[in-house]
Design an enzyme around this catalytic site. Sequence first.
Site, PDB file in Angstrom:
ATOM      1  CG  ASP A 340      -1.845  -1.155   1.308  1.00 52.89           C
ATOM      2  OD1 ASP A 340      -1.379  -2.283   1.075  1.00 52.89           O
ATOM      3  OD2 ASP A 340      -3.030  -0.966   1.643  1.00 52.89           O
ATOM      4  CD  GLU A 468      -4.929  -9.659  -0.608  1.00 52.94           C
ATOM      5  OE1 GLU A 468      -3.845  -9.166  -0.272  1.00 52.94           O
ATOM      6  OE2 GLU A 468      -5.997  -9.470   0.018  1.00 52.94           O
ATOM      7  CE  LYS A 538      -9.399  -7.780  -0.859  1.00 54.73           C
ATOM      8  NZ  LYS A 538      -8.345  -8.005   0.136  1.00 54.73           N
ATOM      9  CD  GLN A 539      -6.921  -5.533  -4.020  1.00 53.04           C
ATOM     10  OE1 GLN A 539      -7.352  -5.899  -2.938  1.00 53.04           O
ATOM     11  NE2 GLN A 539      -5.846  -4.770  -4.130  1.00 53.04           N
TER      12      GLN A 539
END
Length: 731
Positions: A340, A468, A538-539
């Site tokens: 991040d 993930e 997920k993303q």
Amino acid sequence: MQRQMTPIVVLGIFLLILASALYITAEDSVYKLKTEKLPTDLNFMPILGNGHLGYTVFGDAIYMNGIYNGEAGNSRRARIPNWLNLSVSRLQYEEWELNIIPDTYELNLKDGYFRWLFAYEANGLHVQLEQRTYPHRYYNRALIYELFVHYTGAFDPLLIHLSRKPGSKSDAFDFSPLGTNSSTFGTKMLRGVTRQLEHPDFQSELRTIFVAFSDDWENELSRTFELPAGQEDFYYRYVMTADGNEKVARKEMEDVMTLTIENLLKKHTNEWHNFWLNFNIQIDGSIELSQTINAGIFYLANSLPSLHTKQPNDAYFGLSPTGLGRGQLDTDYEGHSFWDTEIWMLPTVTQLNTDWADQLFEYRFDHMSGARYNANKTGYRGARFPWESAYTGTDVTNPCCPEISTQEIHISPDIIFALQQHYAVTHSTEWLCRVAWPMGKEVADFLVSRVYDDGQKYHIKDVMGPDEDHANVTDNVYTNVVTKKALEFTSFVRPLCTENFDPPANWLDIAQRLHILYDESLDFHPQHFGYERGEIIKQADVILLGYPLQYQMDNSTRLNDLNIYEPVTRASGPAMSWSMFAINFLDVGEIEKANKYFQRGYKDYVRPEFKVWSENRMGFVGSANFLTGIGGFLQAIINGYGGIRFHLHDAGHSVMEVRKAHLIADYGFIINGIKFANSTFALKIHKNGTTLCCLKKGSLDIEFLVNAEVYKINDNFTINIVDNAAFIRTI
């Protein structure tokens, strides 16, 4: 029984203090967040910090930079009880008694403090009450609580009942009292020692902190102050200081307690004002969006170290997803550092202040030994940065998720990609050779040992990409592309920093032959080997190839990637995914879709009262004060709608590209403080185009290129850009 206490200072200047929005003008309403009601979930109260200490307003915890407790995956920020959590609970006048429910709660972003106000008027009696709390930005070992009362029309004393709610006893520290010292106003001090080492091979001693208090509450949870009739103004100051060095904690207390009311606040607000002068974004016509942007910048900045302090800063231990004011809970990721930092927050942090970016890289650089240990322990060479790190730099990934620890290896090349981007912004060869090269060559050694060669292509097996939901895959396309970029950058750096002008042959060979999955018939990138279209993820994963990785591909491929992964990205996914969709849709000219995802990327995630971010949409469980989402959101403005990109040219230039900019939902805007090559720029986006101004020319020579014209840049340089991309490059 009511106790009569003597306040620290009583001065007839309350009205001046009550109007203490120093330097705030009518135009600065976008820096004030006011509400009459608190969030129903107090996790979404403002988080305040100064890079050394942090806390949630009205929360039960204070955290200190670099102080963790617990072994390996159980390591988390060590909770200090929030002894600063004071508030007036009731007022008493004769037989009249009033419980305090503030009229207004206010977070002042420009001045960097939180306050709550209450006023009462009846039968000629007037009471005005202000409470204020903030971590001092200059005296950054100090946390401040102040109480102001203005009282007129009374014939009898006013009793002020002050309560303290520090929360439960800490399970991270053993605290013991220290003797007082007359030179520090009889200050009471505690010595706190953590209970567990993070890793015995990398941490020889438990962490020790010293906490000083301006007033000895001992175990009291309430106090009563008496304001005599005829005395109109009352002021009470409560200060905590904390440091790993007892002398520093004592000296900070002594310095703070000698300051007048005005100077205490002014020393703090000056630092915040200088920060906002250094970087700000102005939106034309939308207070709501302006406040959201300013709050995001504030929450990101107040977890970072003060740049100008009375006492020298300690080393900084990383920017975790929910900042310094949180970190004990699993939902706060225990205060650990992840990818991040480098991918989601650093691009914005670098623009706020390049010194902050330097400190985040220093954290990685100083913990190379942990990365080497992690690579060696898992059977590889070089340095492998752990998925989660804290105090020692060894792997502290939560025991819940061992597959994440072993498979999300992309964090190591992510860090090298971030080094590349930082060099593209700063063009500092000294930093490149001192920090970037030592890190890059060891990560390259790890990556070389991690790939395998089938005779035609190199592959990376048993990994997990940003998505993930899919574990244990082969050739995750994001992981392979960022690995390719890391090896190319390290090859680029080697001749600049060593006498070996040719990189190891296998670095570039691997970069060139690494298998980047691509479906020619459908003109898109499968996420990994065996990925079937329509599988939920997920993303954002594959779409990150376009931005931030800036991987070269046809526009049609990039659009297909977006259209294929747009409908299968989980609705409950984290905020930053939608910001990346916004940037990438802007790049391919899909403006309506970009606007849709920009709005979605913040409106569903920001709590209205104090613009605090949640990791997930309202209604889903997630982290509070999610700085990762803020970082993606601000990139959408700076690098998406603003069109700013940074590159390294093969010839060795650093390049800032100014692409065609776009209005944000028909709003024009200005970005003040864009950093490039030691210079600072302003970018104004308006309906007729873009205006670029050089606010401050740095020491490096730079030139501007547009439509085959070249211009030398100085402090007074201003140019209008209509449609074409323009470039600023180092000479």
